[in-house]
Design a protein around this motif. Structure first.
Motif, PDB file in Angstrom:
ATOM      1  N   PRO A  41      55.650 115.038  -2.293  1.00  0.00           N
ATOM      2  CA  PRO A  41      56.826 115.566  -2.991  1.00  0.00           C
ATOM      3  C   PRO A  41      56.729 117.067  -3.213  1.00  0.00           C
ATOM      4  O   PRO A  41      55.701 117.572  -3.677  1.00  0.00           O
ATOM      5  CB  PRO A  41      56.818 114.808  -4.316  1.00  0.00           C
ATOM      6  N   GLY A  42      57.788 117.780  -2.873  1.00  0.00           N
ATOM      7  CA  GLY A  42      57.832 119.210  -3.071  1.00  0.00           C
ATOM      8  C   GLY A  42      57.089 120.030  -2.038  1.00  0.00           C
ATOM      9  O   GLY A  42      57.005 121.255  -2.177  1.00  0.00           O
ATOM     10  N   LYS A  43      56.541 119.389  -1.020  1.00  0.00           N
ATOM     11  CA  LYS A  43      55.792 120.095   0.001  1.00  0.00           C
ATOM     12  C   LYS A  43      56.390 119.862   1.382  1.00  0.00           C
ATOM     13  O   LYS A  43      57.121 118.892   1.611  1.00  0.00           O
ATOM     14  CB  LYS A  43      54.325 119.656   0.001  1.00  0.00           C
ATOM     15  N   GLN A  44      56.060 120.759   2.294  1.00  0.00           N
ATOM     16  CA  GLN A  44      56.495 120.618   3.674  1.00  0.00           C
ATOM     17  C   GLN A  44      55.680 119.539   4.385  1.00  0.00           C
ATOM     18  O   GLN A  44      54.556 119.220   3.983  1.00  0.00           O
ATOM     19  CB  GLN A  44      56.348 121.946   4.416  1.00  0.00           C
ATOM     20  N   ARG A  45      56.261 118.992   5.428  1.00  0.00           N
ATOM     21  CA  ARG A  45      55.534 118.037   6.241  1.00  0.00           C
ATOM     22  C   ARG A  45      54.339 118.723   6.899  1.00  0.00           C
ATOM     23  O   ARG A  45      54.457 119.838   7.419  1.00  0.00           O
ATOM     24  CB  ARG A  45      56.462 117.444   7.303  1.00  0.00           C
ATOM     25  N   GLU A  46      53.215 118.050   6.877  1.00  0.00           N
ATOM     26  CA  GLU A  46      51.962 118.609   7.362  1.00  0.00           C
ATOM     27  C   GLU A  46      51.396 117.755   8.488  1.00  0.00           C
ATOM     28  O   GLU A  46      51.333 116.529   8.377  1.00  0.00           O
ATOM     29  CB  GLU A  46      50.941 118.674   6.214  1.00  0.00           C
TER      30      GLU A  46
END
Length: 123
Positions: A41-46
Motif C-alpha cells: 500500500p502506498g508504494k510502486q510495484r517492485e
C-alpha cells in the motif's frame, strides 16, 4: 487465451517462510521469461525476481539471499521460495510471464499477469 493463477500466500511471523506458486494455462506454445512482482500500500510495484527459460535468475537487492525463484517448464509453473521473511515483505505478490500463444505458426507473445496473492508478515 492464457492466464496465470497464483497460490501460496498467507500470514506468517517474521523469520518464517512461504512458497508461492504460479501456474500458466491456456493455448501455450512456450513461455519465455517469468517473474514475481510485489506492491505494498502506498508504494510502486517492485520487481522481486525473474527467471529466463534457461534458468538464469535476477533478484531485487532487498530479497537477495532470502528468496529463490525457480520454474518447472513441464508444468508451466514458476515458484518463489521466500525465507527469513520480514515485515517489509508484506505486499500483494503478482506473477508475470511472457507467453507465446499457439498460432499457425506460433508468433504472438503476450505479457500476462496473475491476479495476485497476499503475503503478510507480522512482527
Amino acid at each position: 487465451q492464457v492466464q496465470l493463477v497464483e497460490s501460496g500466500g498467507g500470514l506468517v511471523q517474521a523469520g518464517g517462510s512461504l512458497r508461492l506458486s504460479c501456474a500458466a494455462s491456456g493455448s501455450i506454445f512456450s513461455i519465455n521469461a517469468m517473474g514475481w512482482y510485489r506492491q505494498a500500500p502506498g508504494k510502486q510495484r517492485e520487481l522481486v525476481a525473474t527467471i529466463t527459460s534457461g534458468g538464469s535468475t535476477n533478484y531485487a537487492d532487498s530479497v537477495k539471499g532470502r528468496f529463490t525463484i525457480s520454474r518447472d517448464n513441464a508444468k508451466n509453473t514458476v515458484y518463489l521460495q521466500m525465507n527469513s521473511l520480514k515485515p517489509e515483505d508484506t505486499a500483494v505478490y503478482h506473477c508475470n510471464a511472457l507467453i507465446v500463444v499457439v498460432t499457425h505458426p506460433p508468433s504472438d507473445e503476450y505479457d500476462v499477469w496473475g491476479q495476485g496473492t497476499q503475503v503478510t508478515v507480522s512482527s
